[in-house]
Design a protein around this motif. Sequence first.
Motif, PDB file in Angstrom:
ATOM      1  N   MET A  19      -8.398   2.694   2.110  1.00 40.06           N
ATOM      2  CA  MET A  19      -7.621   1.858   1.194  1.00 40.06           C
ATOM      3  C   MET A  19      -7.392   2.550  -0.137  1.00 40.06           C
ATOM      4  O   MET A  19      -6.313   2.442  -0.730  1.00 40.06           O
ATOM      5  CB  MET A  19      -8.317   0.523   0.981  1.00 40.06           C
ATOM      6  CG  MET A  19      -8.155  -0.421   2.152  1.00 40.06           C
ATOM      7  SD  MET A  19      -8.628  -2.127   1.776  1.00 40.06           S
ATOM      8  CE  MET A  19     -10.395  -1.996   1.941  1.00 40.06           C
ATOM      9  N   GLU A  20      -8.371   3.270  -0.601  1.00 37.55           N
ATOM     10  CA  GLU A  20      -8.228   3.945  -1.889  1.00 37.55           C
ATOM     11  C   GLU A  20      -7.102   4.967  -1.863  1.00 37.55           C
ATOM     12  O   GLU A  20      -6.434   5.192  -2.884  1.00 37.55           O
ATOM     13  CB  GLU A  20      -9.554   4.598  -2.291  1.00 37.55           C
ATOM     14  CG  GLU A  20      -9.596   4.992  -3.751  1.00 37.55           C
ATOM     15  CD  GLU A  20     -11.008   5.187  -4.265  1.00 37.55           C
ATOM     16  OE1 GLU A  20     -11.164   5.336  -5.490  1.00 37.55           O
ATOM     17  OE2 GLU A  20     -11.957   5.207  -3.448  1.00 37.55           O
ATOM     18  N   ASP A  21      -6.863   5.600  -0.709  1.00 42.78           N
ATOM     19  CA  ASP A  21      -5.753   6.544  -0.590  1.00 42.78           C
ATOM     20  C   ASP A  21      -4.420   5.847  -0.868  1.00 42.78           C
ATOM     21  O   ASP A  21      -3.523   6.415  -1.506  1.00 42.78           O
ATOM     22  CB  ASP A  21      -5.713   7.165   0.813  1.00 42.78           C
ATOM     23  CG  ASP A  21      -6.969   7.946   1.153  1.00 42.78           C
ATOM     24  OD1 ASP A  21      -7.581   8.514   0.231  1.00 42.78           O
ATOM     25  OD2 ASP A  21      -7.329   7.998   2.344  1.00 42.78           O
ATOM     26  N   TYR A  22      -4.293   4.618  -0.371  1.00 41.83           N
ATOM     27  CA  TYR A  22      -3.047   3.870  -0.540  1.00 41.83           C
ATOM     28  C   TYR A  22      -2.878   3.423  -1.993  1.00 41.83           C
ATOM     29  O   TYR A  22      -1.765   3.438  -2.533  1.00 41.83           O
ATOM     30  CB  TYR A  22      -3.034   2.660   0.404  1.00 41.83           C
ATOM     31  CG  TYR A  22      -2.889   3.054   1.860  1.00 41.83           C
ATOM     32  CD1 TYR A  22      -1.683   2.882   2.531  1.00 41.83           C
ATOM     33  CD2 TYR A  22      -3.950   3.624   2.555  1.00 41.83           C
ATOM     34  CE1 TYR A  22      -1.545   3.255   3.863  1.00 41.83           C
ATOM     35  CE2 TYR A  22      -3.825   4.007   3.886  1.00 41.83           C
ATOM     36  CZ  TYR A  22      -2.620   3.816   4.531  1.00 41.83           C
ATOM     37  OH  TYR A  22      -2.478   4.210   5.849  1.00 41.83           O
ATOM     38  N   ILE A  23      -3.959   3.062  -2.625  1.00 44.26           N
ATOM     39  CA  ILE A  23      -3.893   2.664  -4.035  1.00 44.26           C
ATOM     40  C   ILE A  23      -3.504   3.864  -4.897  1.00 44.26           C
ATOM     41  O   ILE A  23      -2.632   3.755  -5.779  1.00 44.26           O
ATOM     42  CB  ILE A  23      -5.245   2.084  -4.483  1.00 44.26           C
ATOM     43  CG1 ILE A  23      -5.509   0.760  -3.758  1.00 44.26           C
ATOM     44  CG2 ILE A  23      -5.266   1.869  -6.003  1.00 44.26           C
ATOM     45  CD1 ILE A  23      -6.916   0.221  -3.944  1.00 44.26           C
ATOM     46  N   GLN A  24      -4.104   4.992  -4.644  1.00 46.25           N
ATOM     47  CA  GLN A  24      -3.777   6.189  -5.424  1.00 46.25           C
ATOM     48  C   GLN A  24      -2.328   6.617  -5.197  1.00 46.25           C
ATOM     49  O   GLN A  24      -1.637   7.026  -6.138  1.00 46.25           O
ATOM     50  CB  GLN A  24      -4.745   7.305  -5.077  1.00 46.25           C
ATOM     51  CG  GLN A  24      -6.154   7.047  -5.585  1.00 46.25           C
ATOM     52  CD  GLN A  24      -7.157   8.097  -5.146  1.00 46.25           C
ATOM     53  OE1 GLN A  24      -6.845   8.983  -4.352  1.00 46.25           O
ATOM     54  NE2 GLN A  24      -8.379   7.993  -5.645  1.00 46.25           N
ATOM     55  N   SER A  25      -1.846   6.484  -3.963  1.00 45.56           N
ATOM     56  CA  SER A  25      -0.444   6.796  -3.694  1.00 45.56           C
ATOM     57  C   SER A  25       0.470   5.842  -4.441  1.00 45.56           C
ATOM     58  O   SER A  25       1.511   6.257  -4.992  1.00 45.56           O
ATOM     59  CB  SER A  25      -0.176   6.704  -2.185  1.00 45.56           C
ATOM     60  OG  SER A  25       1.187   6.938  -1.887  1.00 45.56           O
ATOM     61  N   ALA A  26       0.102   4.567  -4.488  1.00 48.64           N
ATOM     62  CA  ALA A  26       0.910   3.587  -5.214  1.00 48.64           C
ATOM     63  C   ALA A  26       0.976   3.923  -6.701  1.00 48.64           C
ATOM     64  O   ALA A  26       2.033   3.811  -7.335  1.00 48.64           O
ATOM     65  CB  ALA A  26       0.332   2.187  -5.010  1.00 48.64           C
ATOM     66  N   ILE A  27      -0.142   4.345  -7.266  1.00 47.78           N
ATOM     67  CA  ILE A  27      -0.164   4.731  -8.676  1.00 47.78           C
ATOM     68  C   ILE A  27       0.737   5.940  -8.910  1.00 47.78           C
ATOM     69  O   ILE A  27       1.544   5.974  -9.848  1.00 47.78           O
ATOM     70  CB  ILE A  27      -1.605   5.022  -9.128  1.00 47.78           C
ATOM     71  CG1 ILE A  27      -2.440   3.738  -9.110  1.00 47.78           C
ATOM     72  CG2 ILE A  27      -1.624   5.657 -10.528  1.00 47.78           C
ATOM     73  CD1 ILE A  27      -3.927   3.960  -9.273  1.00 47.78           C
TER      74      ILE A  27
END
Length: 268
Positions: A19-27
């Motif tokens: 999930m953190e990968d997706y959050i970082q990509s969103a940022i």
Amino acid sequence: MKFDLHTHHQRCGHAAGEMEDYIQSAIEKGLDVIGMSDHSPYFGEKEDHPYPGLTMAKSEFDDYIREIQHLKEVYRDQIEVLLGVESDFFPESAKKYNHVYDKYPLDYIIGSVHFVHGINIFDKTRWDGLGEKQILDVKEEYYRLIEESARSGMFQVLGHIDAIKGYFPSISDVPTHSVDQALKVIADNKVAIEVNTSGKNKDCGGWYPSDDILERAKFYNIPITLGSDSHVSERIGDDFEKAATFLKSLGYREWYFFRNKQPVAVPL
């Protein structure tokens, strides 16, 4: 303001990354809001994990919730992280699902129909040997289930409402009043539908739902949201600007994300 409400992660067994990968990509892509919405367990089944590769296990759900709550705090100064889930809709199990969901502070629930007559809509073999009447029956049952999901009161968003075309594009041309009937029910129950940009990765190409269904949704004043349905972090926010431009051309002036199950309007 940019957002994406439909994302998946390694827990479901058919998506890549944490999930953190997706959050970082969103940022990195300049999103203001990112929703975590992995596939819910099959709460209506006796087994803990009856379908590995489709959803997480029931025993994983608490950890899923805790991880999102933790990530909300970790990234609170960089992006708003929403606690969501994509829930299969099975009428016979709706009460069991609701009983579970009521225990958690979910921001939103995406309701999706993935099974018709017990067969996954993405099973390419399900269409083998079917005649015109049988194909029509599947399509009409699919939209009957979508109607029922809209009436259930369980969901803030209905997911990919013409995904049945994914590996059988010609079903879109099968004439039936069931699509408009479903749209009327969705409108009457004030449930949002998503522009789901993952359809272009299936045989049908393009988004879910099709342009003509989106145009009819506008006629019925159905609220709209956006979901990339990302199964890899690189697809976060996919086609956000294109979707916004197209919706504006149809006459939409705002779309929504959901916080504490309440709609938040975002100007297009």
